[in-house]
Design a protein around this motif. Structure first.
Motif, PDB file in Angstrom:
ATOM      1  N   THR A   1       4.776  10.217   1.776  1.00 29.85           N
ATOM      2  CA  THR A   1       4.417   8.875   1.307  1.00 29.85           C
ATOM      3  C   THR A   1       4.174   7.979   2.512  1.00 29.85           C
ATOM      4  N   THR A   2       3.149   7.158   2.428  1.00 33.56           N
ATOM      5  CA  THR A   2       2.855   6.190   3.481  1.00 33.56           C
ATOM      6  C   THR A   2       2.894   4.787   2.895  1.00 33.56           C
ATOM      7  N   TYR A   3       3.089   3.816   3.776  1.00 40.12           N
ATOM      8  CA  TYR A   3       3.004   2.413   3.383  1.00 40.12           C
ATOM      9  C   TYR A   3       2.688   1.575   4.616  1.00 40.12           C
ATOM     10  N   ARG A   4       2.280   0.340   4.369  1.00 43.14           N
ATOM     11  CA  ARG A   4       1.968  -0.596   5.447  1.00 43.14           C
ATOM     12  C   ARG A   4       3.096  -1.605   5.576  1.00 43.14           C
ATOM     13  N   GLN A   5       3.347  -2.012   6.804  1.00 35.90           N
ATOM     14  CA  GLN A   5       4.366  -3.025   7.091  1.00 35.90           C
ATOM     15  C   GLN A   5       3.753  -4.071   8.012  1.00 35.90           C
ATOM     16  N   SER A   6       4.063  -5.322   7.744  1.00 37.49           N
ATOM     17  CA  SER A   6       3.598  -6.416   8.583  1.00 37.49           C
ATOM     18  C   SER A   6       4.801  -7.282   8.942  1.00 37.49           C
ATOM     19  N   VAL A   7       4.971  -7.537  10.234  1.00 39.83           N
ATOM     20  CA  VAL A   7       6.104  -8.332  10.700  1.00 39.83           C
ATOM     21  C   VAL A   7       5.606  -9.299  11.777  1.00 39.83           C
ATOM     22  N   ARG A   8       6.180 -10.495  11.796  1.00 38.05           N
ATOM     23  CA  ARG A   8       5.843 -11.470  12.836  1.00 38.05           C
ATOM     24  C   ARG A   8       6.894 -11.375  13.938  1.00 38.05           C
ATOM     25  N   VAL A   9       6.412 -11.193  15.159  1.00 42.46           N
ATOM     26  CA  VAL A   9       7.277 -11.094  16.325  1.00 42.46           C
ATOM     27  C   VAL A   9       6.868 -12.211  17.277  1.00 42.46           C
ATOM     28  N   MET A  10       7.715 -13.230  17.371  1.00 41.86           N
ATOM     29  CA  MET A  10       7.464 -14.366  18.264  1.00 41.86           C
ATOM     30  C   MET A  10       6.052 -14.929  18.067  1.00 41.86           C
ATOM     31  N   GLY A  11       5.649 -15.080  16.814  1.00 40.73           N
ATOM     32  CA  GLY A  11       4.351 -15.650  16.501  1.00 40.73           C
ATOM     33  C   GLY A  11       3.204 -14.664  16.446  1.00 40.73           C
ATOM     34  N   PHE A  12       3.427 -13.436  16.866  1.00 38.58           N
ATOM     35  CA  PHE A  12       2.385 -12.415  16.831  1.00 38.58           C
ATOM     36  C   PHE A  12       2.622 -11.522  15.622  1.00 38.58           C
ATOM     37  N   GLU A  13       1.562 -11.277  14.846  1.00 36.29           N
ATOM     38  CA  GLU A  13       1.699 -10.376  13.708  1.00 36.29           C
ATOM     39  C   GLU A  13       1.513  -8.941  14.177  1.00 36.29           C
TER      40      GLU A  13
ATOM     41  N   ASP B   1       0.801  -1.236   0.000  1.00 35.18           N
ATOM     42  CA  ASP B   1       0.000   0.000   0.000  1.00 35.18           C
ATOM     43  C   ASP B   1       0.828   1.278   0.000  1.00 35.18           C
ATOM     44  N   PHE B   2       1.866   1.324  -0.823  1.00 32.89           N
ATOM     45  CA  PHE B   2       2.657   2.548  -0.945  1.00 32.89           C
ATOM     46  C   PHE B   2       1.797   3.625  -1.597  1.00 32.89           C
ATOM     47  N   SER B   3       1.721   4.803  -0.981  1.00 29.90           N
ATOM     48  CA  SER B   3       0.903   5.885  -1.532  1.00 29.90           C
ATOM     49  C   SER B   3       1.663   6.703  -2.573  1.00 29.90           C
ATOM     50  N   GLY B   4       2.963   6.473  -2.690  1.00 31.63           N
ATOM     51  CA  GLY B   4       3.798   7.205  -3.634  1.00 31.63           C
ATOM     52  C   GLY B   4       5.217   6.698  -3.547  1.00 31.63           C
ATOM     53  N   PRO B   5       6.149   7.397  -4.191  1.00 33.25           N
ATOM     54  CA  PRO B   5       7.555   6.990  -4.111  1.00 33.25           C
ATOM     55  C   PRO B   5       8.095   7.170  -2.692  1.00 33.25           C
ATOM     56  N   VAL B   6       8.931   6.250  -2.265  1.00 26.14           N
ATOM     57  CA  VAL B   6       9.459   6.289  -0.910  1.00 26.14           C
ATOM     58  C   VAL B   6      10.395   7.476  -0.689  1.00 26.14           C
ATOM     59  N   GLU B   7      10.872   8.092  -1.752  1.00 31.73           N
ATOM     60  CA  GLU B   7      11.731   9.270  -1.613  1.00 31.73           C
ATOM     61  C   GLU B   7      10.926  10.576  -1.512  1.00 31.73           C
ATOM     62  N   GLU B   8       9.613  10.466  -1.420  1.00 31.86           N
ATOM     63  CA  GLU B   8       8.753  11.652  -1.375  1.00 31.86           C
ATOM     64  C   GLU B   8       8.175  11.826   0.027  1.00 31.86           C
ATOM     65  N   VAL B   9       8.421  12.977   0.630  1.00 36.81           N
ATOM     66  CA  VAL B   9       7.879  13.274   1.953  1.00 36.81           C
ATOM     67  C   VAL B   9       6.364  13.150   1.920  1.00 36.81           C
TER      68      VAL B   9
END
Length: 149
Positions: A47-59, A37-45
């Motif tokens: 811009t938003t995006y979503r990140q998902s990471v698993r930490v010890m089994g918890f998303e 879900d990048f809203s634009g280029p990452v070099e542009e102030v």
């Protein structure tokens, strides 16, 4: 608030390192997360995006917003929940690049207490250092031959 700082030297020109860093299609090759879900280029102030990471089994899902970007020098993002401030800095060192990753963060309140204790006792630091090592390896493996001469 917790703080992390580490610096590595990448045997590749700063232009190559920055191009690889700002190529979001390659982030999952060196960052242990999924991005969308990048809203634009990452070099542009802004811009938003979503990140998902698993930490010890918890998303853990978060939203990042680009706060500041100075190509070839600085990338700063803010993440929620957290909060978390991430800074990536590059500096030319002749034909190599000094690459710094720095973060200030709070662990999200919704994580169970035992997860917070385990994560804050070194797990995050180990993962950040592994991320930097993976980025260094990828950058050095992909540097064009003419860039090293």
């Amino acid at each position: 608030m917790l703080h992390f700082y580490d610096e590595i030297r990448i045997e590749a020109p700063v232009e190559h390192v920055w191009a690889l860093f700002s190529d979001t299609s390659r982030w999952e090759e060196w960052m242990p997360a999924k991005f969308s879900d990048f809203s634009g280029p990452v070099e542009e102030v802004g811009t938003t995006y979503r990140q998902s990471v698993r930490v010890m089994g918890f998303e853990q899902q978060s939203t990042a917003t680009v706060v500041k970007c100075e190509p070839l020098r600085l990338y700063h993002e803010h993440m929620e929940p957290g909060p978390m401030e991430n800074y990536f800095r590059c500096r030319s060192e002749g034909g190599a690049t000094g690459f710094v990753f720095e973060a200030d963060y709070e662990l999200p309140a919704k994580l169970p207490g035992f997860v917070k204790r385990a994560v804050s006792s070194g797990w995050i630091e180990r993962n950040h250092r592994r991320m930097l090592a993976d980025f260094k390896a990828l950058a050095e493996a992909t540097v064009p031959a003419q860039a090293t001469t």
